[in-house]
Design a protein around this motif. Structure first.
Motif, mmCIF file in Angstrom:
data_model
loop_
_atom_site.group_PDB
_atom_site.id
_atom_site.type_symbol
_atom_site.label_atom_id
_atom_site.label_comp_id
_atom_site.label_asym_id
_atom_site.label_seq_id
_atom_site.Cartn_x
_atom_site.Cartn_y
_atom_site.Cartn_z
ATOM 1 N N LYS A 111 0.818 -1.200 0.000
ATOM 2 C CA LYS A 111 0.000 0.000 0.000
ATOM 3 C C LYS A 111 0.861 1.264 0.000
ATOM 4 N N ARG A 112 1.985 1.212 0.700
ATOM 5 C CA ARG A 112 2.879 2.365 0.755
ATOM 6 C C ARG A 112 3.445 2.683 -0.626
ATOM 7 N N THR A 113 3.742 1.665 -1.439
ATOM 8 C CA THR A 113 4.261 1.872 -2.781
ATOM 9 C C THR A 113 3.250 2.615 -3.646
ATOM 10 N N PHE A 119 1.560 7.728 -6.279
ATOM 11 C CA PHE A 119 0.559 8.781 -6.406
ATOM 12 C C PHE A 119 1.163 10.145 -6.090
ATOM 13 N N ILE A 120 1.955 10.213 -5.027
ATOM 14 C CA ILE A 120 2.613 11.470 -4.660
ATOM 15 C C ILE A 120 3.609 11.889 -5.741
ATOM 16 N N VAL A 138 5.152 15.589 -10.211
ATOM 17 C CA VAL A 138 5.552 15.793 -11.608
ATOM 18 C C VAL A 138 4.518 16.632 -12.339
ATOM 19 N N THR A 139 3.244 16.369 -12.090
ATOM 20 C CA THR A 139 2.179 17.148 -12.724
ATOM 21 C C THR A 139 2.232 18.609 -12.287
ATOM 22 N N ALA A 140 2.423 18.842 -10.998
ATOM 23 C CA ALA A 140 2.488 20.217 -10.496
ATOM 24 C C ALA A 140 3.670 20.963 -11.099
ATOM 25 N N CYS A 141 4.822 20.299 -11.193
ATOM 26 C CA CYS A 141 5.996 20.942 -11.796
ATOM 27 C C CYS A 141 5.740 21.277 -13.252
ATOM 28 N N GLY A 142 5.074 20.384 -13.956
ATOM 29 C CA GLY A 142 4.766 20.630 -15.363
ATOM 30 C C GLY A 142 3.844 21.823 -15.548
#
Length: 74
Positions: free
Chosen positions: A2-4, A9-10, A15-19
């Motif tokens: 579950k941690r993976t 997801f994080i 990556v999306t936010a940086c883009g």
């Protein structure tokens, strides 16, 4: 296991936010360059290096569609 999934997801979110921030910065920036460029030649005027630099500057200005001036440091 579950941690993976949470880590993936994080990572995808970061990556999306940086883009998104990168696209905003590109949209806000002016067209580069907005003035003529200067190619600095470290050898005396009229010498072979100066001649080659002037030819290279002329070709570069065609490619970049911007005026480029070959100059010597004062």
């Amino acid at each position: 296991m579950k941690r993976t999934n949470i880590s993936k997801f994080i990572g995808i979110g970061l990556v999306t936010a940086c883009g998104i921030f990168n696209m905003q910065a590109l949209a806000a920036s002016d067209k580069f360059p907005d003035h003529s460029l200067r190619m600095v030649v470290g050898y005396p005027l009229g010498g072979p290096t100066d001649i080659v630099a002037r030819i290279a500057a002329a070709e570069m200005s065609k490619v970049l569609k911007q005026s480029i001036v070959a100059a010597r440091l004062p």
